[in-house]
Enzyme design. Structure first.
Site, PDB file in Angstrom:
ATOM      1  N   LYS A 128      64.656  21.704  29.085  1.00 48.07           N
ATOM      2  CA  LYS A 128      63.280  22.172  28.902  1.00 48.07           C
ATOM      3  C   LYS A 128      62.293  21.253  29.639  1.00 48.07           C
ATOM      4  O   LYS A 128      61.378  21.728  30.329  1.00 48.07           O
ATOM      5  CB  LYS A 128      62.916  22.231  27.411  1.00 48.07           C
ATOM      6  CG  LYS A 128      61.569  22.916  27.174  1.00 48.07           C
ATOM      7  CD  LYS A 128      61.165  22.901  25.736  1.00 48.07           C
ATOM      8  CE  LYS A 128      60.337  21.665  25.444  1.00 48.07           C
ATOM      9  NZ  LYS A 128      59.857  21.612  24.055  1.00 48.07           N
ATOM     10  N   HIS A 148      59.062  29.440  21.237  1.00 50.68           N
ATOM     11  CA  HIS A 148      58.349  30.723  21.274  1.00 50.68           C
ATOM     12  C   HIS A 148      58.947  31.666  22.327  1.00 50.68           C
ATOM     13  O   HIS A 148      59.151  32.845  22.069  1.00 50.68           O
ATOM     14  CB  HIS A 148      56.869  30.510  21.617  1.00 50.68           C
ATOM     15  CG  HIS A 148      56.136  29.706  20.607  1.00 50.68           C
ATOM     16  ND1 HIS A 148      55.981  30.095  19.301  1.00 50.68           N
ATOM     17  CD2 HIS A 148      55.512  28.512  20.703  1.00 50.68           C
ATOM     18  CE1 HIS A 148      55.288  29.187  18.636  1.00 50.68           C
ATOM     19  NE2 HIS A 148      54.995  28.213  19.470  1.00 50.68           N
TER      20      HIS A 148
END
Ligand code: SF4
Length: 236
Positions: A128, A148
């Site tokens: 990430k 999300h």
């Protein structure tokens, strides 16, 4: 998948608009350190911790002289101080060993895959974090996947995965050219405002006509407030 992503991107742009991009791309190392600080805290506290470092040290070489316990004092507000100071320390020491000046400017020449391989080899730097460097610092067409983005893409039916890293690799190379920034940023907004973790607010959602989520219940609660993603466009 590319066509579906294009459709989602367009619907989100119709609803939220094109997310603004920072005029100045953040330095890759700034983005990595900002992302480490942003884990498990809110935007405001991670940004305060980031500013504490930027305002007290002229460059990352100066910070690299400190021990993890000393770094921790500057970043405590972002939480997980021990873990985050160790990760920052480890990263700076590895770069120091590798090259004279602590910088990641050389990665600009490399492919996305080479950058992913090189940067994830540092302790505390995951997929990430590197994907944020690729998108925000290098303007590559890469969509970082946080909680999300992972949740919304699974509910919509674009992927069927059980963790954000798998989602990232499923959509890698399937984002239409130039769409990664709006797609990523608007999906986070969708996840905060409509597609909330416990109960999604489907009736008002801009994607309800194409979403495959079956349990589209009515929800009228407050906006979901917490997140673990600093606004990386705003680093300076
Ligand atoms: S329709 Fe519901 S489940 Fe689907 S993306 Fe929107 S909020 Fe999420």
């Amino acid at each position: 998948m590319k066509k579906k992503i294009q459709k989602i991107d367009q619907l989100l742009i119709n609803h939220f608009g094109i997310p603004p991009k920072s005029k100045r791309r953040p330095d890759p190392l700034d983005t990595i350190i900002g992302t480490i600080l942003s884990q498990n805290t809110n935007d405001s506290n991670s940004y305060k911790a980031y500013r504490n470092l930027k305002d007290n040290f002229k460059n990352w070489d100066q910070l690299a002289i400190l021990k993890p316990s000393q770094i921790e004092k500057y970043i405590r507000i972002a939480g997980l101080g021990k873990q985050k100071s160790k990760a920052i320390y480890g990263l700076l020491q590895s770069l120091k060993k590798k090259q004279k000046r602590i910088s990641l400017n050389h990665i600009e020449r490399n492919t996305d895959e080479q950058i992913l391989e090189e940067l994830t080899s540092f302790n505390g730097v995951g997929v990430k974090t590197v994907s944020c460097v690729l998108l925000f610092s290098l303007d590559r067409n890469i969509c970082p996947v946080d909680t999300h983005v992972h949740r919304t893409l699974n509910r919509i039916g674009i992927v069927k995965t059980n963790n954000p890293e798998k989602t990232f690799y499923e959509i890698l190379n399937k984002i239409p050219a130039g769409a990664a920034h709006s797609f990523h940023t608007n999906l986070i907004r969708l996840g905060r405002e409509f597609c909330k973790p416990a109960v999604p607010n489907c009736p008002g959602c801009p994607l309800k006509s194409i979403c495959k989520y079956e349990d589209k219940t009515v929800e009228s609660g407050k906006a979901y407030k917490t997140n673990n993603f600093m606004l990386l466009d705003n680093l300076d």
